[in-house]
Design a protein around this motif. Sequence first.
Motif, PDB file in Angstrom:
ATOM      1  N   GLY A  57     -13.934  -0.322 -17.166  1.00  0.00           N
ATOM      2  CA  GLY A  57     -12.835  -0.046 -16.254  1.00  0.00           C
ATOM      3  C   GLY A  57     -11.517   0.109 -17.000  1.00  0.00           C
ATOM      4  O   GLY A  57     -10.709   0.997 -16.685  1.00  0.00           O
ATOM      5  N   PHE A  58     -11.305  -0.743 -18.008  1.00  0.00           N
ATOM      6  CA  PHE A  58     -10.096  -0.649 -18.816  1.00  0.00           C
ATOM      7  C   PHE A  58     -10.075   0.668 -19.599  1.00  0.00           C
ATOM      8  O   PHE A  58      -9.049   1.348 -19.691  1.00  0.00           O
ATOM      9  N   GLY A  59     -11.225   1.037 -20.164  1.00  0.00           N
ATOM     10  CA  GLY A  59     -11.299   2.301 -20.921  1.00  0.00           C
ATOM     11  C   GLY A  59     -10.979   3.496 -20.041  1.00  0.00           C
ATOM     12  O   GLY A  59     -10.259   4.429 -20.467  1.00  0.00           O
ATOM     13  N   LEU A  60     -11.473   3.487 -18.806  1.00  0.00           N
ATOM     14  CA  LEU A  60     -11.200   4.591 -17.887  1.00  0.00           C
ATOM     15  C   LEU A  60      -9.713   4.642 -17.524  1.00  0.00           C
ATOM     16  O   LEU A  60      -9.111   5.727 -17.460  1.00  0.00           O
ATOM     17  N   ALA A  61      -9.104   3.472 -17.325  1.00  0.00           N
ATOM     18  CA  ALA A  61      -7.671   3.433 -17.005  1.00  0.00           C
ATOM     19  C   ALA A  61      -6.837   3.951 -18.175  1.00  0.00           C
ATOM     20  O   ALA A  61      -5.852   4.680 -17.982  1.00  0.00           O
ATOM     21  N   VAL A  62      -7.237   3.589 -19.404  1.00  0.00           N
ATOM     22  CA  VAL A  62      -6.525   4.076 -20.597  1.00  0.00           C
ATOM     23  C   VAL A  62      -6.653   5.600 -20.701  1.00  0.00           C
ATOM     24  O   VAL A  62      -5.682   6.308 -21.012  1.00  0.00           O
ATOM     25  N   LEU A  63      -7.859   6.122 -20.448  1.00  0.00           N
ATOM     26  CA  LEU A  63      -8.093   7.565 -20.537  1.00  0.00           C
ATOM     27  C   LEU A  63      -7.214   8.327 -19.540  1.00  0.00           C
ATOM     28  O   LEU A  63      -6.586   9.341 -19.885  1.00  0.00           O
ATOM     29  N   VAL A  64      -7.142   7.844 -18.304  1.00  0.00           N
ATOM     30  CA  VAL A  64      -6.329   8.510 -17.283  1.00  0.00           C
ATOM     31  C   VAL A  64      -4.852   8.456 -17.661  1.00  0.00           C
ATOM     32  O   VAL A  64      -4.118   9.452 -17.548  1.00  0.00           O
ATOM     33  N   PHE A  65      -4.409   7.281 -18.131  1.00  0.00           N
ATOM     34  CA  PHE A  65      -2.998   7.123 -18.500  1.00  0.00           C
ATOM     35  C   PHE A  65      -2.646   8.052 -19.668  1.00  0.00           C
ATOM     36  O   PHE A  65      -1.606   8.718 -19.662  1.00  0.00           O
ATOM     37  N   ALA A  66      -3.520   8.098 -20.684  1.00  0.00           N
ATOM     38  CA  ALA A  66      -3.249   8.944 -21.855  1.00  0.00           C
ATOM     39  C   ALA A  66      -3.268  10.420 -21.479  1.00  0.00           C
ATOM     40  O   ALA A  66      -2.441  11.218 -21.958  1.00  0.00           O
ATOM     41  N   THR A  67      -4.200  10.821 -20.618  1.00  0.00           N
ATOM     42  CA  THR A  67      -4.270  12.222 -20.190  1.00  0.00           C
ATOM     43  C   THR A  67      -3.006  12.625 -19.456  1.00  0.00           C
ATOM     44  O   THR A  67      -2.482  13.745 -19.625  1.00  0.00           O
ATOM     45  N   SER A  68      -2.491  11.702 -18.636  1.00  0.00           N
ATOM     46  CA  SER A  68      -1.282  12.027 -17.874  1.00  0.00           C
ATOM     47  C   SER A  68      -0.050  12.091 -18.753  1.00  0.00           C
ATOM     48  O   SER A  68       0.978  12.666 -18.360  1.00  0.00           O
ATOM     49  N   GLU A  69      -0.139  11.497 -19.956  1.00  0.00           N
ATOM     50  CA  GLU A  69       0.995  11.566 -20.894  1.00  0.00           C
ATOM     51  C   GLU A  69       1.104  12.952 -21.539  1.00  0.00           C
ATOM     52  O   GLU A  69       2.131  13.307 -22.094  1.00  0.00           O
ATOM     53  N   VAL A  70       0.014  13.726 -21.493  1.00  0.00           N
ATOM     54  CA  VAL A  70       0.003  15.047 -22.133  1.00  0.00           C
ATOM     55  C   VAL A  70       0.359  16.104 -21.081  1.00  0.00           C
ATOM     56  O   VAL A  70      -0.412  16.312 -20.135  1.00  0.00           O
ATOM     57  N   PRO A  71       1.481  16.773 -21.183  1.00  0.00           N
ATOM     58  CA  PRO A  71       1.928  17.726 -20.145  1.00  0.00           C
ATOM     59  C   PRO A  71       0.955  18.866 -19.919  1.00  0.00           C
ATOM     60  O   PRO A  71       0.848  19.384 -18.800  1.00  0.00           O
ATOM     61  N   SER A  72       0.229  19.282 -20.949  1.00  0.00           N
ATOM     62  CA  SER A  72      -0.642  20.454 -20.816  1.00  0.00           C
ATOM     63  C   SER A  72      -1.808  20.210 -19.856  1.00  0.00           C
ATOM     64  O   SER A  72      -2.449  21.163 -19.409  1.00  0.00           O
ATOM     65  N   THR A  73      -2.106  18.972 -19.531  1.00  0.00           N
ATOM     66  CA  THR A  73      -3.229  18.697 -18.627  1.00  0.00           C
ATOM     67  C   THR A  73      -2.868  18.991 -17.178  1.00  0.00           C
ATOM     68  O   THR A  73      -3.748  19.105 -16.321  1.00  0.00           O
ATOM     69  N   GLY A  74      -1.596  19.054 -16.879  1.00  0.00           N
ATOM     70  CA  GLY A  74      -1.174  19.313 -15.504  1.00  0.00           C
ATOM     71  C   GLY A  74      -1.089  18.055 -14.665  1.00  0.00           C
ATOM     72  O   GLY A  74      -0.657  18.101 -13.505  1.00  0.00           O
ATOM     73  N   ALA A  75      -1.529  16.897 -15.210  1.00  0.00           N
ATOM     74  CA  ALA A  75      -1.463  15.635 -14.461  1.00  0.00           C
ATOM     75  C   ALA A  75      -0.063  15.052 -14.569  1.00  0.00           C
ATOM     76  O   ALA A  75       0.694  15.375 -15.475  1.00  0.00           O
ATOM     77  N   MET A  76       0.236  14.213 -13.621  1.00  0.00           N
ATOM     78  CA  MET A  76       1.563  13.593 -13.602  1.00  0.00           C
ATOM     79  C   MET A  76       1.394  12.079 -13.721  1.00  0.00           C
ATOM     80  O   MET A  76       0.592  11.465 -13.002  1.00  0.00           O
ATOM     81  N   LEU A  77       2.142  11.480 -14.643  1.00  0.00           N
ATOM     82  CA  LEU A  77       2.071  10.030 -14.823  1.00  0.00           C
ATOM     83  C   LEU A  77       2.766   9.347 -13.651  1.00  0.00           C
ATOM     84  O   LEU A  77       3.941   9.616 -13.368  1.00  0.00           O
TER      85      LEU A  77
END
Length: 384
Positions: A57-77
Amino acid sequence: MRSPTMVDSAFAAALAVGGITELVVGAQDETQVVPAVAAVLIGAAAMLLRTRAPLPGFGLAVLVFATSEVPSTGAMLTASMGLGLLVALSSVAQRCSYGAGIAAAAGTFAAFGALSVLGDRPWDVIALLLGIGTAWGIGRLVRREQERNAELAAVAAQLALEREARADEAVRVERGRIARELHDAVAHIVSVMTLQVGGVRRSLTVGGGHDRETDVLRAVEDLGREAVAELHRAVGVLRALASEPDQPEGSPEHGLTPPPRLCQVEQLAERVRAAGLLVDLRVEGEPRTLPGGLDLAAYRIVQEALTNVLKHAGPARASVVVRYEDTELTVSVADDGPGGPAGHPGHGLTGMQERVSMYDGELVTGAGPDGGWSVCARLPVPRA
């Protein structure tokens, strides 16, 4: 695998609603809506693993947080992602080993600290450090409290077992003592009967002409002696089972000295007065002969109750009432001492309860209405 707890499910739902609300307020571009909502939902879903699988669960939360830090993914932190990450880290610190918790905290700080520096937000490192340290500390504190509670529960269970064992031991010892005293009473009665039968037999032998009666009396005399011998052996077995020492010298078992009886309660009161306790004795009803064992039990109850007053009540006056009725004998002992009930319960009450139960009686003990402590035993007796 067991289902996530209701708390985890409610927390995940709250994060999902909060994250989507934040996205709506943030007015994302149409191209960012899908990846942003997906990131929020995946981050919320990671909370469902918080209890049953904290590291994944922690690994998944880290992955989502890190992905949202990258603007090119289109996700918003969103704030919900940050909160979920900290809660997941706290769960790892609480439910995993100390090393795993340290590694998770250090890795999270290193990774996102680097992203903050590279992203021209160096001041975010301080907030990140405070957040990660707080989350990890809360998790460790909760774990320590849980371990402490488990240790206290184990100690409480052990104390309960020891207390139960001591109570069982007290009951066993009291039953052994009561059995020995009953043996003394019965052995005395049978011994006296045997002596009387022997005297009658010898008188018939001297007179002559009573051969048949003499033989019958001799047989009764022999049976009496055999009964006393069997009683001695029985109490020996009881003492061995109870691991009790040999009967002290001077005990009724070593001779024909009769055991104490209720009619001797006045002498008992005199001895207690000599020890410094004021005792008022009152006998109500018409005193009469009681069965030997019941007579001894009533005497011992009064004796034990007065002993408890001497031990625990402090400066006090005791009142002893012996009441004879047609089908019941009542003995009661009450004191007005300041000691209160706390000091009175113990092995003495255990012995009283055993004696009363043996004769299907009733024992009532407790604090008196004006303080002190009272003991009242009711014993059924044959109608006079």
